[in-house]
Design a protein around this motif. Structure first.
Motif, PDB file in Angstrom:
ATOM      1  N   SER A 253      38.300  46.754  27.897  1.00 51.61           N
ATOM      2  CA  SER A 253      38.123  47.789  28.912  1.00 51.61           C
ATOM      3  C   SER A 253      38.954  47.474  30.144  1.00 51.61           C
ATOM      4  O   SER A 253      39.318  46.315  30.399  1.00 51.61           O
ATOM      5  CB  SER A 253      36.643  47.905  29.308  1.00 51.61           C
ATOM      6  N   LEU A 254      39.227  48.512  30.917  1.00 49.26           N
ATOM      7  CA  LEU A 254      39.965  48.322  32.165  1.00 49.26           C
ATOM      8  C   LEU A 254      39.184  47.437  33.118  1.00 49.26           C
ATOM      9  O   LEU A 254      39.752  46.615  33.833  1.00 49.26           O
ATOM     10  CB  LEU A 254      40.251  49.684  32.810  1.00 49.26           C
ATOM     11  N   SER A 255      37.868  47.597  33.121  1.00 48.50           N
ATOM     12  CA  SER A 255      37.030  46.797  34.024  1.00 48.50           C
ATOM     13  C   SER A 255      37.104  45.310  33.673  1.00 48.50           C
ATOM     14  O   SER A 255      37.129  44.456  34.567  1.00 48.50           O
ATOM     15  CB  SER A 255      35.579  47.271  33.962  1.00 48.50           C
ATOM     16  N   SER A 256      37.155  44.997  32.368  1.00 51.18           N
ATOM     17  CA  SER A 256      37.220  43.584  31.966  1.00 51.18           C
ATOM     18  C   SER A 256      38.530  42.949  32.409  1.00 51.18           C
ATOM     19  O   SER A 256      38.590  41.740  32.680  1.00 51.18           O
ATOM     20  CB  SER A 256      37.054  43.452  30.451  1.00 51.18           C
ATOM     21  N   VAL A 257      39.585  43.759  32.491  1.00 51.37           N
ATOM     22  CA  VAL A 257      40.875  43.257  32.961  1.00 51.37           C
ATOM     23  C   VAL A 257      40.855  43.075  34.477  1.00 51.37           C
ATOM     24  O   VAL A 257      41.230  42.016  35.002  1.00 51.37           O
ATOM     25  CB  VAL A 257      42.016  44.216  32.553  1.00 51.37           C
ATOM     26  N   LEU A 258      40.408  44.098  35.196  1.00 50.65           N
ATOM     27  CA  LEU A 258      40.424  44.050  36.662  1.00 50.65           C
ATOM     28  C   LEU A 258      39.459  43.008  37.219  1.00 50.65           C
ATOM     29  O   LEU A 258      39.712  42.430  38.282  1.00 50.65           O
ATOM     30  CB  LEU A 258      40.076  45.429  37.232  1.00 50.65           C
ATOM     31  N   MET A 259      38.353  42.753  36.520  1.00 47.92           N
ATOM     32  CA  MET A 259      37.408  41.737  36.974  1.00 47.92           C
ATOM     33  C   MET A 259      38.029  40.345  36.954  1.00 47.92           C
ATOM     34  O   MET A 259      37.527  39.421  37.594  1.00 47.92           O
ATOM     35  CB  MET A 259      36.161  41.755  36.089  1.00 47.92           C
ATOM     36  N   VAL A 260      39.119  40.205  36.232  1.00 39.14           N
ATOM     37  CA  VAL A 260      39.850  38.937  36.195  1.00 39.14           C
ATOM     38  C   VAL A 260      41.058  38.975  37.120  1.00 39.14           C
ATOM     39  O   VAL A 260      41.255  38.087  37.953  1.00 39.14           O
ATOM     40  CB  VAL A 260      40.299  38.608  34.755  1.00 39.14           C
ATOM     41  N   THR A 261      41.871  40.019  36.984  1.00 40.19           N
ATOM     42  CA  THR A 261      43.152  40.036  37.701  1.00 40.19           C
ATOM     43  C   THR A 261      42.995  40.228  39.207  1.00 40.19           C
ATOM     44  O   THR A 261      43.788  39.680  39.978  1.00 40.19           O
ATOM     45  CB  THR A 261      44.052  41.144  37.135  1.00 40.19           C
ATOM     46  N   ILE A 262      42.004  41.005  39.642  1.00 44.05           N
ATOM     47  CA  ILE A 262      41.857  41.227  41.087  1.00 44.05           C
ATOM     48  C   ILE A 262      41.499  39.944  41.827  1.00 44.05           C
ATOM     49  O   ILE A 262      42.192  39.553  42.772  1.00 44.05           O
ATOM     50  CB  ILE A 262      40.843  42.353  41.380  1.00 44.05           C
ATOM     51  N   PRO A 263      40.403  39.243  41.459  1.00 41.36           N
ATOM     52  CA  PRO A 263      40.111  38.000  42.188  1.00 41.36           C
ATOM     53  C   PRO A 263      41.180  36.938  42.005  1.00 41.36           C
ATOM     54  O   PRO A 263      41.462  36.169  42.932  1.00 41.36           O
ATOM     55  CB  PRO A 263      38.772  37.548  41.601  1.00 41.36           C
ATOM     56  N   ALA A 264      41.801  36.904  40.817  1.00 41.59           N
ATOM     57  CA  ALA A 264      42.810  35.873  40.555  1.00 41.59           C
ATOM     58  C   ALA A 264      44.048  36.075  41.422  1.00 41.59           C
ATOM     59  O   ALA A 264      44.509  35.152  42.099  1.00 41.59           O
ATOM     60  CB  ALA A 264      43.189  35.880  39.075  1.00 41.59           C
ATOM     61  N   THR A 265      44.601  37.278  41.406  1.00 41.49           N
ATOM     62  CA  THR A 265      45.827  37.523  42.169  1.00 41.49           C
ATOM     63  C   THR A 265      45.557  37.542  43.676  1.00 41.49           C
ATOM     64  O   THR A 265      46.380  37.063  44.457  1.00 41.49           O
ATOM     65  CB  THR A 265      46.475  38.858  41.753  1.00 41.49           C
ATOM     66  N   PHE A 266      44.411  38.081  44.075  1.00 38.74           N
ATOM     67  CA  PHE A 266      44.067  38.109  45.500  1.00 38.74           C
ATOM     68  C   PHE A 266      43.982  36.686  46.046  1.00 38.74           C
ATOM     69  O   PHE A 266      44.518  36.381  47.115  1.00 38.74           O
ATOM     70  CB  PHE A 266      42.746  38.840  45.695  1.00 38.74           C
ATOM     71  N   THR A 267      43.304  35.814  45.309  1.00 45.09           N
ATOM     72  CA  THR A 267      43.178  34.426  45.754  1.00 45.09           C
ATOM     73  C   THR A 267      44.531  33.727  45.716  1.00 45.09           C
ATOM     74  O   THR A 267      44.849  32.918  46.592  1.00 45.09           O
ATOM     75  CB  THR A 267      42.178  33.670  44.863  1.00 45.09           C
ATOM     76  N   GLY A 268      45.342  34.049  44.704  1.00 43.33           N
ATOM     77  CA  GLY A 268      46.681  33.469  44.633  1.00 43.33           C
ATOM     78  C   GLY A 268      47.522  33.836  45.852  1.00 43.33           C
ATOM     79  O   GLY A 268      48.265  33.005  46.383  1.00 43.33           O
TER      80      GLY A 268
END
Length: 469
Positions: free
Chosen positions: A166-181
């Motif tokens: 799902s799109l949510s399963s992707v964004l739940m990973v990529t948003i915090p990961a890239t934001f913190t990066g």
């Protein structure tokens, strides 16, 4: 023959680098022709689903730009930057990152680059610190955007391989990961380079009156002086509402029965984004001729052609050599699946498109049996074209930095974007992998919050500028 085919692909890529732009796509088509007529290989499958999603998203985003809504969004970001100039090293990259997440393209960075420079130089802050990280952040936001081409590739590839991602399963990973990066990259940027007042190279240039006179553009219009029409405000409101609707339906549409039975999320994204563009058109009565002349439309069409040709050629090679490829890397990938991130990173150095990298690499990952959670966790690694400082946004940052601090080094690779790029992408990939594979499940969000608090505290405790330039 696999190595001969790969040599042909690398040749196509290197020639594409020389010409740039849509050359990758055109040359990719030439590669497919050579593989078909010279080597007798049946062409693979072109990424039709991916291209259709990108077309729909580009159409909506370009319609927004035609109304002036994109400029209005940039205006809001500029107001924030000018209101808090001392925090430009953080706010500059965070603004470019957020713009990319909202509009789905890193090309939204261009209007903000001169603003970031102007705010920095007037505050006696070395412009390289926020500007280099701002261009990196604008590209890191791609995998965190629900409407970017990268998300389209993930959804379409998953659907093709009959995987329920799902799109949510992707964004739940990529948003915090890239934001913190991005935050970690900003933290490093705080102290990069010498203060302008004690930088011998900069001070030597200051002896030149012409150089000194062009440092600050006093006639540059500020955000408060710009007026926007009702059309632009209406267009932006509909667009943001449309994005929220797309994300909501992608996350909960099947659970609450909004999506008809059998309709894939990737297909829903197509007609929903076309609908957003249509609503903007009807509400604002913007001239459709303006839509096809926007920067977003031009960049989007270029991306589609690039993906069409180069991904088609790659799929042809992979399909023709599938058994050999599996035997070649199966043991390594099964033992250390995280190494797939290195392969994506290396591919992105030469392919100047995250969507193109994912279009090529994700099917290969599925073919090798790499778990879906590993593929999702390593998504931030598909951005590495900061490695060579010739991407348009990097060149624009160099051009806009009239102080000359953002630059290409003597040895080319020692340029302003290399270290912040590595720090941001590596950090985001490690965090994304940890969240997706369950090493740091819910704590991924906590990491982002702690990083922000730490960054703010460190920034507030910084020593004041040495002296005025």
């Amino acid at each position: 023959m696999f190595y001969v085919h790969m040599l042909l692909l690398l040749s196509i890529i290197f020639v594409g680098i020389r010409f740039g732009g849509i050359a990758f796509g055109l040359l990719g088509g030439l590669g497919v022709s050579i593989l078909a007529f010279v080597f007798g290989i049946a062409p693979g499958n072109p990424p039709i689903s991916v291209m259709l999603i990108i077309l729909a998203v580009v159409a909506a985003s370009a319609t927004l730009e035609a109304t002036g809504g994109l400029n209005l969004l940039v205006n809001y970001a500029e107001r924030l930057l000018r209101k808090h100039p001392s925090k430009i090293v953080f706010l500059g990259p965070l603004c470019t990152y957020t713009l990319t997440v909202l509009v789905g393209t890193g090309h939204s960075v261009y209007p903000l680059l001169p603003v970031i420079y102007d705010v920095s130089i007037k505050k006696n802050i070395r412009p390289e610190r926020p500007m280099a990280m701002a261009t990196v952040a604008s590209q890191m936001g791609i995998t965190a955007s629900p409407i970017a081409a990268a998300a389209a590739v993930v959804m379409a590839t998953a659907a093709t391989n009959n995987l329920d991602i799902s799109l949510s399963s992707v964004l739940m990973v990529t948003i915090p990961a890239t934001f913190t990066g991005v935050i970690i990259g900003c933290l490093w940027s705080l102290r990069r380079g010498k203060e302008l007042a004690v930088d011998p190279e900069f001070q030597e240039q200051m002896k030149n009156e012409d150089f000194k006179a062009q440092l600050i553009n006093e006639e540059m219009a500020t955000a408060d002086n710009q007026k926007f029409s009702k059309q632009s405000k209406t267009g932006l409101s509909i667009f943001l509402g449309g994005i929220a609707t797309v994300v909501f339906i992608a996350m909960f549409g099947k659970d609450i029965g909004l999506l008809p039975e059998g309709v894939k999320t990737s297909v829903a994204l197509q007609f929903l984004m076309l609908s957003v563009g249509a609503l903007i058109l009807l509400a604002t009565k913007v001239d459709p001729k303006k839509v096809v002349k926007t920067n977003v439309f031009t960049a989007g069409m270029s991306a589609i052609i690039i993906i069409f040709g180069i991904a088609w050629m790659s799929d042809t090679i992979i399909a023709a050599n599938k058994p050999y490829i599996i035997s070649l890397v199966e043991d390594v990938v099964r033992a250390q699946p995280w190494t797939f991130a290195i392969a994506m990173f290396a591919s992105s150095i030469f392919l100047k498109s995250q969507a193109a990298v994912l279009t090529i690499m994700l099917p290969l990952g599925f073919m090798l049996g790499i778990p879906a959670e590993v593929l999702i966790g390593t998504l931030p690694a598909c951005y590495a074209y900061f490695f060579f400082p010739f991407y348009p946004s990097d060149l624009a940052a160099i051009q806009f930095d009239r102080a000359g601090t953002t630059k290409i080094g003597k040895y080319v690779l020692n340029h302003s974007f290399m270290i912040p790029g590595f720090i941001g992408v590596v950090s985001a990939t490690l965090i994304g992998y940890s969240i997706s594979t369950g090493i740091l499940p819910i704590w991924g969000w906590a990491i982002a919050i702690v990083a922000i608090i730490t960054a703010i505290n460190l920034h507030m405790n910084r020593q004041p500028e040495v002296a005025s330039i």
